[in-house]
Design a protein around this motif. Structure first.
Motif, PDB file in Angstrom:
ATOM      1  N   ILE A 298     -11.764  -8.422   4.728  1.00 33.26           N
ATOM      2  CA  ILE A 298     -12.590  -7.219   4.559  1.00 33.26           C
ATOM      3  C   ILE A 298     -11.745  -5.985   4.792  1.00 33.26           C
ATOM      4  CG2 ILE A 298     -14.532  -5.896   5.498  1.00 33.26           C
ATOM      5  CD1 ILE A 298     -15.798  -8.665   6.242  1.00 33.26           C
ATOM      6  N   VAL A 299     -10.989  -5.985   5.883  1.00 33.85           N
ATOM      7  CA  VAL A 299     -10.126  -4.841   6.215  1.00 33.85           C
ATOM      8  C   VAL A 299      -9.100  -4.613   5.098  1.00 33.85           C
ATOM      9  CG1 VAL A 299      -8.393  -3.988   7.852  1.00 33.85           C
ATOM     10  CG2 VAL A 299     -10.475  -5.094   8.698  1.00 33.85           C
ATOM     11  N   MET A 300      -8.515  -5.692   4.593  1.00 33.37           N
ATOM     12  CA  MET A 300      -7.508  -5.566   3.533  1.00 33.37           C
ATOM     13  C   MET A 300      -8.118  -5.055   2.227  1.00 33.37           C
ATOM     14  SD  MET A 300      -4.718  -6.105   4.996  1.00 33.37           S
ATOM     15  CE  MET A 300      -3.696  -6.044   3.555  1.00 33.37           C
ATOM     16  N   GLU A 301      -9.330  -5.491   1.904  1.00 36.56           N
ATOM     17  CA  GLU A 301      -9.997  -4.990   0.696  1.00 36.56           C
ATOM     18  C   GLU A 301     -10.262  -3.486   0.807  1.00 36.56           C
ATOM     19  OE1 GLU A 301     -10.863  -6.038  -2.460  1.00 36.56           O
ATOM     20  OE2 GLU A 301      -9.469  -7.606  -1.880  1.00 36.56           O
ATOM     21  N   LEU A 302     -10.698  -3.042   1.970  1.00 36.79           N
ATOM     22  CA  LEU A 302     -10.920  -1.604   2.175  1.00 36.79           C
ATOM     23  C   LEU A 302      -9.606  -0.846   2.018  1.00 36.79           C
ATOM     24  CD1 LEU A 302     -13.376  -1.802   5.181  1.00 36.79           C
ATOM     25  CD2 LEU A 302     -13.911  -0.889   2.912  1.00 36.79           C
ATOM     26  N   ARG A 303      -8.558  -1.436   2.517  1.00 32.67           N
ATOM     27  CA  ARG A 303      -7.236  -0.801   2.402  1.00 32.67           C
ATOM     28  C   ARG A 303      -6.795  -0.730   0.943  1.00 32.67           C
ATOM     29  NH1 ARG A 303      -1.818  -3.003   5.379  1.00 32.67           N
ATOM     30  NH2 ARG A 303      -0.374  -1.609   4.339  1.00 32.67           N
ATOM     31  N   LYS A 304      -6.964  -1.853   0.209  1.00 28.93           N
ATOM     32  CA  LYS A 304      -6.552  -1.877  -1.198  1.00 28.93           C
ATOM     33  C   LYS A 304      -7.384  -0.930  -2.057  1.00 28.93           C
ATOM     34  CE  LYS A 304      -6.663  -6.330  -2.000  1.00 28.93           C
ATOM     35  NZ  LYS A 304      -6.554  -7.653  -2.626  1.00 28.93           N
ATOM     36  N   GLN A 305      -8.692  -0.978  -1.879  1.00 24.79           N
ATOM     37  CA  GLN A 305      -9.567  -0.210  -2.756  1.00 24.79           C
ATOM     38  C   GLN A 305      -9.586   1.277  -2.430  1.00 24.79           C
ATOM     39  OE1 GLN A 305     -13.503  -1.836  -3.308  1.00 24.79           O
ATOM     40  NE2 GLN A 305     -12.736  -3.917  -3.379  1.00 24.79           N
ATOM     41  N   TYR A 306      -9.463   1.604  -1.143  1.00 21.32           N
ATOM     42  CA  TYR A 306      -9.652   3.008  -0.742  1.00 21.32           C
ATOM     43  C   TYR A 306      -8.488   3.592   0.036  1.00 21.32           C
ATOM     44  CZ  TYR A 306     -14.320   1.905  -2.161  1.00 21.32           C
ATOM     45  OH  TYR A 306     -15.396   1.501  -2.900  1.00 21.32           O
ATOM     46  N   ARG A 307      -7.435   2.798   0.214  1.00 23.11           N
ATOM     47  CA  ARG A 307      -6.266   3.244   0.981  1.00 23.11           C
ATOM     48  C   ARG A 307      -6.653   3.694   2.386  1.00 23.11           C
ATOM     49  NH1 ARG A 307      -3.980   6.095  -4.220  1.00 23.11           N
ATOM     50  NH2 ARG A 307      -3.054   4.270  -5.164  1.00 23.11           N
ATOM     51  N   VAL A 308      -7.589   2.986   2.972  1.00 23.64           N
ATOM     52  CA  VAL A 308      -8.062   3.250   4.326  1.00 23.64           C
ATOM     53  C   VAL A 308      -7.254   2.390   5.285  1.00 23.64           C
ATOM     54  CG1 VAL A 308     -10.016   3.010   5.895  1.00 23.64           C
ATOM     55  CG2 VAL A 308     -10.398   3.812   3.576  1.00 23.64           C
ATOM     56  N   GLN A 309      -6.623   3.033   6.243  1.00 21.03           N
ATOM     57  CA  GLN A 309      -5.886   2.317   7.282  1.00 21.03           C
ATOM     58  C   GLN A 309      -6.792   2.173   8.500  1.00 21.03           C
ATOM     59  OE1 GLN A 309      -2.858   0.998   6.966  1.00 21.03           O
ATOM     60  NE2 GLN A 309      -2.657   1.778   4.880  1.00 21.03           N
ATOM     61  N   ILE A 310      -7.107   0.961   8.856  1.00 21.29           N
ATOM     62  CA  ILE A 310      -7.960   0.704  10.019  1.00 21.29           C
ATOM     63  C   ILE A 310      -7.094   0.029  11.073  1.00 21.29           C
ATOM     64  CG2 ILE A 310     -10.010  -0.458  10.892  1.00 21.29           C
ATOM     65  CD1 ILE A 310     -11.100  -0.348   7.988  1.00 21.29           C
ATOM     66  N   PRO A 311      -6.782   0.748  12.143  1.00 19.61           N
ATOM     67  CA  PRO A 311      -5.964   0.140  13.191  1.00 19.61           C
ATOM     68  C   PRO A 311      -6.720  -0.971  13.902  1.00 19.61           C
ATOM     69  CG  PRO A 311      -6.604   2.380  13.812  1.00 19.61           C
ATOM     70  CD  PRO A 311      -7.131   2.134  12.425  1.00 19.61           C
TER      71      PRO A 311
END
Length: 108
Positions: A66-79
């Motif tokens: 889930i975290v990786m999909e958010l990163r791929k789709q929206y370039r969101v970095q979640i620490p």
């Protein structure tokens, strides 16, 4: 393959769209990600106030997906220190809303 085609379709839909994402649209995107990661789950009855892990059969790798999909789709970095903010649908939407305020909204 279907998930990849859907992602490409979503990316194409967002080109040139300047409207910000609303919390409802963020929720829909999270549901789409959950559906791709766990296609056998019934997401219609998802309680937004209950922990995902209490309602869905998600393991730690699913959560990282889930975290990786958010990163791929929206370039969101979640620490990793913020993962506790992603426990429920409500907390996830609340956490992502300021991060995605400038993200293009989906075209309906």
């Amino acid at each position: 393959m279907e998930a990849r085609a859907k992602q490409i379709h979503l990316s194409k839909d967002r080109i040139g769209d300047t409207k910000s994402m609303t919390p409802a649209e963020i929720r829909d995107e999270i549901l789409d990600i959950l559906e791709d990661i766990s296609p056998d789950e019934d997401l219609d009855g998802l309680d937004d106030d209950k922990a995902f892990r209490d309602q869905l059969e998600l393991d730690s790798m699913d959560f990282l997906d889930i975290v990786m999909e958010l990163r791929k789709q929206y370039r969101v970095q979640i620490p990793e220190s913020d993962y506790e903010q992603l426990v429920t649908m409500d907390s996830t939407v609340e956490y992502l809303t300021p991060m995605l305020k400038d993200a293009p909204a989906s075209v309906s």
